[in-house]
Design an enzyme around this catalytic site. Structure first.
Site, PDB file in Angstrom:
ATOM      1  N   MET A  73       0.979  -1.304   0.021  1.00 48.68           N
ATOM      2  CA  MET A  73      -0.063  -0.076  -0.050  1.00 48.68           C
ATOM      3  C   MET A  73       0.783   1.122   0.185  1.00 48.68           C
ATOM      4  O   MET A  73       2.057   1.269   0.119  1.00 48.68           O
ATOM      5  CB  MET A  73      -1.073   0.001   1.127  1.00 48.68           C
ATOM      6  CG  MET A  73      -0.042   0.053   2.470  1.00 48.68           C
ATOM      7  SD  MET A  73      -1.335   0.080   4.059  1.00 48.68           S
ATOM      8  CE  MET A  73      -1.879   1.549   3.814  1.00 48.68           C
ATOM      9  N   CYS A  74       0.177   2.284  -0.336  1.00 48.40           N
ATOM     10  CA  CYS A  74       0.866   3.610  -0.195  1.00 48.40           C
ATOM     11  C   CYS A  74       0.034   4.647   0.083  1.00 48.40           C
ATOM     12  O   CYS A  74      -0.802   4.514   1.064  1.00 48.40           O
ATOM     13  CB  CYS A  74       1.762   3.812  -1.600  1.00 48.40           C
ATOM     14  SG  CYS A  74       0.701   3.957  -2.879  1.00 48.40           S
ATOM     15  N   GLY A  75       0.008   6.026  -0.557  1.00 49.32           N
ATOM     16  CA  GLY A  75      -0.939   6.900  -0.160  1.00 49.32           C
ATOM     17  C   GLY A  75      -2.188   6.899  -1.136  1.00 49.32           C
ATOM     18  O   GLY A  75      -3.237   6.719  -0.500  1.00 49.32           O
TER      19      GLY A  75
ATOM     20  N   SER B 216      -5.522   2.423  -0.356  1.00 47.00           N
ATOM     21  CA  SER B 216      -4.311   2.683   0.338  1.00 47.00           C
ATOM     22  C   SER B 216      -4.660   3.559   1.552  1.00 47.00           C
ATOM     23  O   SER B 216      -5.711   3.515   1.965  1.00 47.00           O
ATOM     24  CB  SER B 216      -3.062   3.315  -0.715  1.00 47.00           C
ATOM     25  OG  SER B 216      -2.535   2.058  -1.253  1.00 47.00           O
ATOM     26  N   TRP B 217      -3.691   4.366   1.870  1.00 42.55           N
ATOM     27  CA  TRP B 217      -3.815   5.030   3.108  1.00 42.55           C
ATOM     28  C   TRP B 217      -4.912   5.900   3.191  1.00 42.55           C
ATOM     29  O   TRP B 217      -5.702   6.302   4.104  1.00 42.55           O
ATOM     30  CB  TRP B 217      -2.560   5.630   3.505  1.00 42.55           C
ATOM     31  CG  TRP B 217      -2.597   6.508   4.800  1.00 42.55           C
ATOM     32  CD1 TRP B 217      -2.644   7.856   5.194  1.00 42.55           C
ATOM     33  CD2 TRP B 217      -2.697   5.644   6.347  1.00 42.55           C
ATOM     34  NE1 TRP B 217      -2.790   8.088   6.513  1.00 42.55           N
ATOM     35  CE2 TRP B 217      -2.600   6.705   7.309  1.00 42.55           C
ATOM     36  CE3 TRP B 217      -2.621   4.376   6.596  1.00 42.55           C
ATOM     37  CZ2 TRP B 217      -2.740   6.608   8.759  1.00 42.55           C
ATOM     38  CZ3 TRP B 217      -2.772   4.027   7.773  1.00 42.55           C
ATOM     39  CH2 TRP B 217      -2.787   4.970   8.743  1.00 42.55           C
TER      40      TRP B 217
END
Length: 306
Positions: free
Chosen positions: A256-258, A288-289
């Protein structure tokens, strides 16, 4: 969560290997420019494409080809939307696709992953455009007034559909996170900068809290790339990095990331590393985030270091 099915394999091409592919291929080789910048960068990938691109390239806009009904920035499109976009770009399933971005392995891996989950038969990633330029390969600088000028007539593209078990939805991830013993059966890796993972630095989207998921591993995407060239590190260095960070090769992995873009840099790097077994593959948490921080309970937004 179900065990994921088989996944198409893609290859990472040096600029020289890319040129050799064009020279030797009997099928059309189409470069796809997937340049995308963070909203606060002041740069526009589409506008830059109009001024400069690899000859014969077409522009795939990850800000447009997505689920526009979702409140989250880069959720995968439906098969119908994806097929229409590919058709409008004049692409068929017989074409060999080589993706790149102007930054060098920032947003191109997101398009690479998208093409994989929609099962395009032959896909590569150029490693990478800045190096391609530095080595003096041909660049098209003819000024275009519209992206459509770079595209041939529309084709008919029909994908087999999305490989759904390579995409992690919020409800899937919540099921993993809620039970501590269950979540320890997965590698959960976050590609955002470390200070956003710890909660010390703010998210680029106003009002969104920073922090991380319980038991997640911080591996900023920049760490899998060479600092100067932005090329993917070699296989042995990638293996060393992932093992040092605590990635267990015997576990399935969620990245995951932003907003689901740089998570795909890790997905590509993990594939190159050869560390994970075929039945323990990499899955991308698409929301994601940005999605997690808006939907999850506060107790599942962790601040500080482990």
């Amino acid at each position: 969560m179900r065990p994921p099915s088989r996944f198409s394999i893609s290859s990472i091409l040096t600029p020289t290997a890319f040129k050799s592919l064009i020279a030797s291929s009997k099928s059309p080789v189409i470069p796809l420019d997937a340049t995308w910048y963070l909203p606060n960068s002041g740069r526009d990938g589409r506008e830059e494409f109009l001024s400069e691109r690899i000859p014969g390239a077409r522009f795939f806009d990850i800000d447009e080809v997505k689920d526009t009904s979702s409140p989250y920035p880069h959720m995968l499109p439906s098969a119908e939307v994806f097929d229409k976009a590919m058709s409008n770009l004049g692409i068929t399933r017989d074409d060999i696709l080589v993706v790149y971005d102007k930054q060098g392995n920032f947003s191109a891996p997101r398009l690479l992953w998208t093409l994989k989950v929609f099962q395009h038969p032959s896909i590569f990633i150029l490693d990478n455009y800045p190096l391609y330029k530095r080595e003096g390969h041909e660049i098209d600088t003819k000024k275009l007034s519209a992206v459509e000028e770079a595209n041939p007539a529309a084709a008919i593209y029909e994908s087999p559909g999305l490989i759904e078990d390579r995409v992690v939805a919020y409800t899937d991830l919540r099921q993993v996170i809620v039970e501590p013993l269950f979540r320890k059966k997965f590698n959960i890796i976050d590609a955002r900068p470390y200070a956003r993972w710890t909660g010390e630095a703010p998210e680029p989207r106003p009002g969104l809290p920073s922090g991380h998921l319980p038991d997640s591993i911080s591996i900023p995407f920049s760490e899998v790339l060479d600092e100067s060239s932005k090329e993917f590190k070699d296989t042995s260095k990638l293996q060393e990095l992932f093992l040092e960070k605590g990635v267990d090769p015997d576990k399935p992995t969620i990245v995951m990331c932003g907003t689901g873009v740089t998570a795909c840099v890790l997905e590509t790097a993990l594939g190159k590393s050869g560390l994970l077994l075929e039945d323990k593959p990499v899955m991308v948490y698409d929301g994601s985030w940005t999605e997690w921080a808006q939907r999850s309970d506060d107790k599942f937004i962790i601040k500080g270091k482990h």
